[in-house]
Design a protein around this motif. Structure first.
Motif, PDB file in Angstrom:
ATOM      1  N   TRP A   1       0.829  -1.204   0.000  1.00  0.00           N
ATOM      2  CA  TRP A   1       0.000   0.000   0.000  1.00  0.00           C
ATOM      3  C   TRP A   1       0.867   1.259   0.000  1.00  0.00           C
TER       4      TRP A   1
ATOM      5  N   ASN B   1       4.036   1.515  -0.892  1.00  0.00           N
ATOM      6  CA  ASN B   1       4.845   1.607  -2.109  1.00  0.00           C
ATOM      7  C   ASN B   1       4.013   2.060  -3.306  1.00  0.00           C
ATOM      8  N   GLN B   2       2.764   1.636  -3.336  1.00  0.00           N
ATOM      9  CA  GLN B   2       1.905   1.948  -4.480  1.00  0.00           C
ATOM     10  C   GLN B   2       1.016   3.175  -4.248  1.00  0.00           C
TER      11      GLN B   2
ATOM     12  N   PRO C   1       1.310   6.446  -4.534  1.00  0.00           N
ATOM     13  CA  PRO C   1       1.152   7.464  -5.591  1.00  0.00           C
ATOM     14  C   PRO C   1       0.188   7.055  -6.695  1.00  0.00           C
ATOM     15  N   LYS C   2       0.042   5.763  -6.916  1.00  0.00           N
ATOM     16  CA  LYS C   2      -0.888   5.293  -7.937  1.00  0.00           C
ATOM     17  C   LYS C   2      -2.276   5.014  -7.368  1.00  0.00           C
ATOM     18  N   ARG C   3      -2.330   4.425  -6.170  1.00  0.00           N
ATOM     19  CA  ARG C   3      -3.588   3.941  -5.631  1.00  0.00           C
ATOM     20  C   ARG C   3      -4.416   5.030  -4.955  1.00  0.00           C
TER      21      ARG C   3
ATOM     22  N   LEU D   1       1.742  14.724  -3.987  1.00  0.00           N
ATOM     23  CA  LEU D   1       2.024  14.024  -5.239  1.00  0.00           C
ATOM     24  C   LEU D   1       2.587  14.974  -6.288  1.00  0.00           C
TER      25      LEU D   1
ATOM     26  N   SER E   1       6.408  14.723  -7.947  1.00  0.00           N
ATOM     27  CA  SER E   1       6.668  14.617  -9.384  1.00  0.00           C
ATOM     28  C   SER E   1       7.552  15.758  -9.880  1.00  0.00           C
TER      29      SER E   1
ATOM     30  N   SER F   1      -0.989   5.123   4.415  1.00  0.00           N
ATOM     31  CA  SER F   1      -0.026   5.242   3.319  1.00  0.00           C
ATOM     32  C   SER F   1       1.207   6.047   3.713  1.00  0.00           C
TER      33      SER F   1
ATOM     34  N   PRO G   1      -4.881   8.222  -5.888  1.00  0.00           N
ATOM     35  CA  PRO G   1      -5.789   8.851  -6.860  1.00  0.00           C
ATOM     36  C   PRO G   1      -6.967   7.958  -7.243  1.00  0.00           C
ATOM     37  N   GLU G   2      -6.737   6.631  -7.316  1.00  0.00           N
ATOM     38  CA  GLU G   2      -7.844   5.711  -7.582  1.00  0.00           C
ATOM     39  C   GLU G   2      -8.867   5.758  -6.458  1.00  0.00           C
TER      40      GLU G   2
END
Length: 818
Positions: A161, A163-164, A166-168, A294, A298, A213, A170-171
């Protein structure tokens, strides 16, 4: 019975013992709230561990794990049991047999079960594919079996959770937004879903996931208490309904309130709204912080490379004295001194709303902790900043909510506390009272170019319903409060008088336009006397439209707008010194004469339907089609004069699902040589849904109604029986009143009742039975409430004597109650 004795009873008797102990816990122990949820979770833990031990035998490499709400120990009386049977994959057959020994006893007791059987690798893979599964596993809790297997999965899931993230994340945010779009906002719904609506339990769980997170964290203050309060309400709801429901329906609210020891359903809803507001605001702040982090991540590598590895300082752009923009938020300047600048909260809020930016949580909390109270009356700058904030349009809403979340609004306006989170039990209203006031100010900001004093318009919008926190007529109470508030915030005597008049009469224009005869000079004089001046009339017109638009879709239409505009035109002429327009004797148009002659010749009714339209006003948005907007359909009926015409026509319209907006009835004089007398009924109607019926069908049914072969009352009763209305709050009884000063041409009888098919038919029949004649009807429906005014006369066309009018009203009220 103690928790220990309940658990011992469950262990001694197996599944039946668990069921008995569970029932005893839910019905006999006076431990609501977190203690009962914890006790129910502990009881269920022990029972499932017992089942696992008995079924597993010597089996190794397997464990039973609670996930989701059960994993958090939040078992409500009818909650699902979310279980994962975790195994190392060494003996799938034995694991399958164990699963049967676990799941079937749960099903046998009628408990809802959400179950899965997976290896750690399968669990991680499924979590990677399904965000909801991953959220449930974040709350995994060991129940029985191999503790190391459970601990290993928890460690791996949390690592995945983070590690992911930045991707999860926003989902997850998109998932929350989609759910909010479907379910609405918990803090405004009359029948809210405590779990799925925005600000509900799922959002609280999402905030826990964000915290896990390590990327951002939610504001903690008040969040746990808000979540606990919603869980307590859900517990009481489960016990009241006996079902696993999260929707707080109207018919359950009184019982749930009683179970929680609250005064009434309104108190219950207010507490639910307050909790939802805390969770919603925490979500706004948290997701804003997630986005900022985030974006920063970036951009950081590129900036560091450009600056040789040094960390760039955040840019700060000045917005107002003591207020700057930083990183997409409004924050306080380094030199700001809230302890010496009592206007700073309003200045910061106005700057944020004007810039369309959110107020930083840290800035608002610093202001709440250190700012001094404003003197009374307020300095001119404070009043100007409040007006600027209110006139900023939609960005006003989130800024106002940020101030309110930290208690700054009630410090500025102590009377706000009575309307804060106050529900409105009227389907017409979309918002709570406080949010409706802000929405009205937002709508009024669009009309500031129409008035000479936009500051008075905006403040009146903010205060027009402030009296709803007090008993009695909210307009009367609001006038007193508005006078006090206006003086406190620094308006002079003349402006205070205008504001109090606007609040007192904020419903005057729309109620008069839709419920009174505008051709009657008494109507126009009454409004002119109440308003007093052209400038106040101008403000009241804009406030009326803003109020209606902020109420909800059913509160405003082109038809209502045209009636209000016509009334304003007439009142403006009187205020300018002109005498009210005297109604001219009605003269029949060529079409009306044709219908009357045809009716006299045939001895039956003749109908004509014609759509009515009006070109858009100067302030209306352009219509790309260029077509005028429909105001409804004009229905003309000419019929030989006889008793029962009005109820028969009203009943036929109700049968065909036509909504009546206005109705006029008058006798037409026929040319010499034509025998008989003809009544002309002029209606403005609209279809409830679908298309309008054909005039021929209406005429055929009207003929049958007049000759007695069509049982209108029976047909309407059959329709009601076939489509029963949803059970809900019992409607208050109808009320019928006489307004003796409303007209010198007729007696005005006003009916307030629950709207229903055939209501106008029943009223018309009752008036016919009373032997009075109806001159006109002005029908107004808001949601489930009908407010209809009838201008009636005696057989000679004169107003009714006072005693007779009172008797007619009393008899009509008895009829509608029956």
């Amino acid at each position: 019975m103690t928790s220990t004795s309940v658990r011992n009873e469950a262990e001694d008797s197996g599944p039946s013992g668990y069921a008995a102990a569970r029932l005893r816990l839910l019905t006999e122990e006076a431990r609501p709230g977190p203690p009962r949820r914890a006790a129910l979770s502990d009881l269920t833990d022990d029972w499932l561990a017992q089942l696992f031990t008995a079924g597993a035998g010597d089996l190794r490499g397997v464990s039973l794990v609670a996930v989701g709400g059960y994993g958090r120990g939040e078992l409500s009386p009818r909650s699902d049991l979310d279980l994962l049977l975790l195994h190392d994959g060494s003996d799938p057959g034995a694991v399958a047999a164990l699963a049967d020994r676990l799941w079937y006893p749960v099903w046998d007791l009628g408990l809802a079960l959400d179950h899965s059987v997976r290896t750690p690798a399968e669990a991680r893979r499924t979590a990677g594919e399904d965000l909801k599964v991953q959220l449930g596993l974040l709350d995994a809790r060991h129940l029985a079996g191999d503790l190391g297997l459970t601990a290993g999965l928890r460690t791996a899931i949390l690592a995945d959770w983070r590690n992911q993230a930045p991707k999860r994340l926003p989902e997850l945010r998109e998932l929350c937004a989609e759910r909010a779009e479907r379910q609405g906002e918990l803090q405004y719904l009359l029948e809210p879903d405590l779990k799925e609506a925005r600000g509900g339990l799922r959002d609280a769980t999402a905030l826990r996931a964000v915290a896990a997170s390590w990327l951002a964290d939610a504001p903690r203050e008040g969040l746990d208490d808000a979540r606990r309060r919603l869980l307590d309400v859900r517990d009481a709801l489960h016990l009241a309904t006996g079902r696993a429901t999260d929707r707080l329906s109207l018919q359950e609210q009184d019982q749930v309130a009683g179970a929680l020891g609250l005064l009434d359903a309104d108190t219950l809803l207010r507490q639910v709204y307050e909790a939802a507001r805390v969770i919603s605001y925490a979500g706004d702040v948290t997701w804003r912080e997630v986005g900022r982090v985030l974006r920063s991540r970036s951009a950081r590598p590129r900036l560091r490379a450009m600056l040789g590895g040094s960390r760039p300082a955040p840019e700060r752009s000045p917005l107002a004295e003591g207020v700057v923009e930083q990183d997409g938020e409004v924050v306080l300047a380094r030199a700001a001194r809230p302890d010496r600048d009592p206007v700073l909260p309003l200045r910061a809020a106005a700057a944020a709303a004007q810039a369309g930016l959110p107020l930083s949580l840290h800035a608002v909390r610093r202001l709440a902790a250190t700012v001094r109270p404003l003197p009374a009356p307020w300095p001119a700058e404070a009043r100007e900043q409040l007006v600027t904030l209110l006139g900023s349009g939609p960005p006003t809403v989130p800024v106002w909510e940020a101030l309110e979340a930290e208690g700054l609004i009630t410090r500025l306006l102590p009377d706000w506390e009575r309307v804060r989170c106050r529900p409105q039990r009227n389907a017409v209203h979309v918002w709570t009272v406080d949010r409706h006031l802000i929405e009205t100010a937002v709508r009024a900001s669009d009309f500031t170019r129409r008035v000479s004093r936009p500051d008075l318009l905006l403040v009146a919008a903010l205060l027009h319903d402030i009296g709803k926190g007090w008993p009695g007529d909210h307009s009367v109470a609001g006038e007193i409060i508005a006078r006090d508030v206006a003086a406190r915030i620094g308006f002079d005597r003349a402006d205070v008088a205008v504001l109090s008049t606007l609040v007192r009469h904020h419903l005057l224009l729309v109620e008069t336009a839709t419920r009174r005869d505008l051709d009657d000079p008494a109507t126009v004089r009454h409004v002119a006397e109440a308003v007093g001046s052209q400038s106040t009339l101008e403000l009241l017109h804009a406030l009326t439209e803003a109020d209606a638009l902020a109420t909800g879709p059913a509160a405003w239409s082109s038809w209502r707008g045209s009636l209000v505009a016509d009334l304003v035109r007439r009142v403006s002429a009187v205020l300018a010194g002109d005498a009210p327009e005297e109604p001219e004797p009605a003269t029949a148009t060529a079409e009306q004469e044709r219908l009357a002659l045809e009716s006299a010749a045939t001895g039956g009714p003749v109908l004509a339907l014609r759509a009515q339209t009006e070109p858009p006003g100067p302030d209306a948005p352009a219509d790309p089609t260029g077509e005028p907007e429909p105001l409804g359909v004009q229905l003309l009926i000419a019929v030989p004069d006889r008793p029962g015409v009005l109820p028969a026509a009203a009943g036929v319209l109700a049968m065909h699902r036509l909504t009546v907006r206005t109705a006029e009835l008058r006798a037409l004089e026929l040319p010499d040589g034509v025998d008989g007398s003809v009544l002309l009924l002029e209606w403005r109607v609209a279809a409830e849904y679908g298309s309008l019926p054909q005039a021929a069908r209406l005429r055929a049914d009207l003929v049958r109604a007049l000759d007695g072969s069509l049982d209108i009352a029976g047909r309407l009763a059959e329709r009601d029986a076939a489509y029963p209305r949803r059970r809900g709050v019992l409607a208050p009884p109808p009320r019928v009143t006489v307004h003796p000063a409303a007209s010198r041409l007729a007696t005005v009888i006003e009916v307030r009742a629950q709207d229903a098919p055939g209501l106008l038919f029943r009223i018309g029949r009752a008036l016919e039975d009373a032997g009075v004649r109806m001159r006109s009807a002005h029908v107004s429906t808001l949601g489930a409430n009908a407010v209809d005014a009838f201008y009636v006369t005696d057989a000679k066309g004169a107003p009714l004597p006072a005693e007779e009018a009172t008797a007619v009203a009393r008899k009509l009220e008895e009829t509608l109650r029956g």
